[in-house]
Design an enzyme around this catalytic site. Sequence first.
Site, PDB file in Angstrom:
ATOM      1  N   ARG A  17    -102.117  28.653 -24.367  1.00 55.67           N
ATOM      2  CA  ARG A  17    -102.208  28.139 -25.743  1.00 55.67           C
ATOM      3  C   ARG A  17    -103.624  28.241 -26.314  1.00 55.67           C
ATOM      4  O   ARG A  17    -103.794  28.430 -27.513  1.00 55.67           O
ATOM      5  CB  ARG A  17    -101.711  26.683 -25.745  1.00 55.67           C
ATOM      6  CG  ARG A  17    -101.640  26.028 -27.120  1.00 55.67           C
ATOM      7  CD  ARG A  17    -100.979  24.669 -27.002  1.00 55.67           C
ATOM      8  NE  ARG A  17    -101.223  23.811 -28.143  1.00 55.67           N
ATOM      9  CZ  ARG A  17    -100.421  23.730 -29.216  1.00 55.67           C
ATOM     10  NH1 ARG A  17     -99.319  24.437 -29.263  1.00 55.67           N
ATOM     11  NH2 ARG A  17    -100.701  22.913 -30.206  1.00 55.67           N
ATOM     12  N   ILE A  30    -100.689  25.355 -35.805  1.00 54.19           N
ATOM     13  CA  ILE A  30     -99.889  25.642 -34.605  1.00 54.19           C
ATOM     14  C   ILE A  30     -99.262  24.297 -34.262  1.00 54.19           C
ATOM     15  O   ILE A  30     -99.950  23.269 -34.246  1.00 54.19           O
ATOM     16  CB  ILE A  30    -100.767  26.216 -33.459  1.00 54.19           C
ATOM     17  CG1 ILE A  30     -99.964  26.468 -32.180  1.00 54.19           C
ATOM     18  CG2 ILE A  30    -101.930  25.298 -33.126  1.00 54.19           C
ATOM     19  CD1 ILE A  30    -100.791  27.199 -31.087  1.00 54.19           C
ATOM     20  N   SER A  31     -97.943  24.277 -34.020  1.00 54.78           N
ATOM     21  CA  SER A  31     -97.246  23.006 -33.834  1.00 54.78           C
ATOM     22  C   SER A  31     -97.670  22.308 -32.539  1.00 54.78           C
ATOM     23  O   SER A  31     -98.166  22.949 -31.597  1.00 54.78           O
ATOM     24  CB  SER A  31     -95.734  23.235 -33.807  1.00 54.78           C
ATOM     25  OG  SER A  31     -95.337  23.935 -34.965  1.00 54.78           O
ATOM     26  N   GLN A  32     -97.434  21.013 -32.514  1.00 57.92           N
ATOM     27  CA  GLN A  32     -97.683  20.186 -31.317  1.00 57.92           C
ATOM     28  C   GLN A  32     -96.903  20.781 -30.127  1.00 57.92           C
ATOM     29  O   GLN A  32     -95.731  21.153 -30.286  1.00 57.92           O
ATOM     30  CB  GLN A  32     -97.165  18.782 -31.656  1.00 57.92           C
ATOM     31  CG  GLN A  32     -97.285  17.745 -30.599  1.00 57.92           C
ATOM     32  CD  GLN A  32     -96.506  16.483 -31.002  1.00 57.92           C
ATOM     33  OE1 GLN A  32     -95.828  16.458 -32.034  1.00 57.92           O
ATOM     34  NE2 GLN A  32     -96.593  15.464 -30.201  1.00 57.92           N
ATOM     35  N   PRO A  33     -97.519  20.853 -28.945  1.00 61.35           N
ATOM     36  CA  PRO A  33     -96.828  21.478 -27.801  1.00 61.35           C
ATOM     37  C   PRO A  33     -95.441  20.882 -27.537  1.00 61.35           C
ATOM     38  O   PRO A  33     -94.481  21.616 -27.278  1.00 61.35           O
ATOM     39  CB  PRO A  33     -97.767  21.201 -26.616  1.00 61.35           C
ATOM     40  CG  PRO A  33     -99.105  20.969 -27.224  1.00 61.35           C
ATOM     41  CD  PRO A  33     -98.894  20.421 -28.594  1.00 61.35           C
TER      42      PRO A  33
END
Length: 225
Positions: A44, A70-73
């Site tokens: 990431r 970028i979205s939360q994992p």
Amino acid sequence: MAQEVGAGEEARYERERERMVREQIAGRDVRDRGVLEAMRRVPRHLFVPPESRADAYDDQPLPIGYGQTISQPYIVAYMTQLLDLKPGMKALEVGTGSGYQAAILAQLIDEVYTIEIIEALGREAAGRLKKLGHQDVRVKIGDGYFGWPEHGPFDAIVVTAAANHIPPPLLQQLKPGGRMAIPVGGPFQVQTLMLITKSPDGKVRTRSLMPVRFVPLVGQGSSRP
Ligand code: SAM
């Protein structure tokens, strides 16, 4: 954005990634072993701008430029689990952003298509995916509201920007038996993550799963009522 880092640094990122999976993802409710393994593998930190690398494995979305994130994992893992991907399936992502979600999908299946409306982001993501060995991921610059009919129908569709309604072209391009994960709601409203399933006889079922916050799906299609 993608720059080389030393071996020691790589090992540190790997430990952070392992902790991210343990605490934020498996530690919540993601159980799919393939998804957990994919989240362990994809670096990431190479999908975020260099100045955000130290935060790449934190439990949060991060800016990637052009007003996008970028979205939360956890959300990436949760949405991927919803798709219930099996080898041989074909998936479409709307909202390539950094390319991270596409890279996660590509760990699980061979045919991944992704569409990004901001040209510079799409081009950067395509280059990054190629550099990281995902040259098979097909990236298109365009309005994902209309899907990618030339390559449909898809077993799975994941939309990573919030739509004010479920785009009919995407529903059309979902195979019977297919699954779509999509956040629905306006930018100033509570958005809801929805799972859409199409039964083998074509019946569509919609389930609301959790409140979420995504950047809006923009473009010509989305501005339709
Ligand atoms: N999935 C991305 C990742 O892994 O980095 C994060 C996506 S970000 C939350 C949402 C993305 O959707 C942005 O890059 C935005 O430009 C894109 N987007 C918004 N409307 C779109 C549209 N109509 N078609 C395609 N992409 C769109």
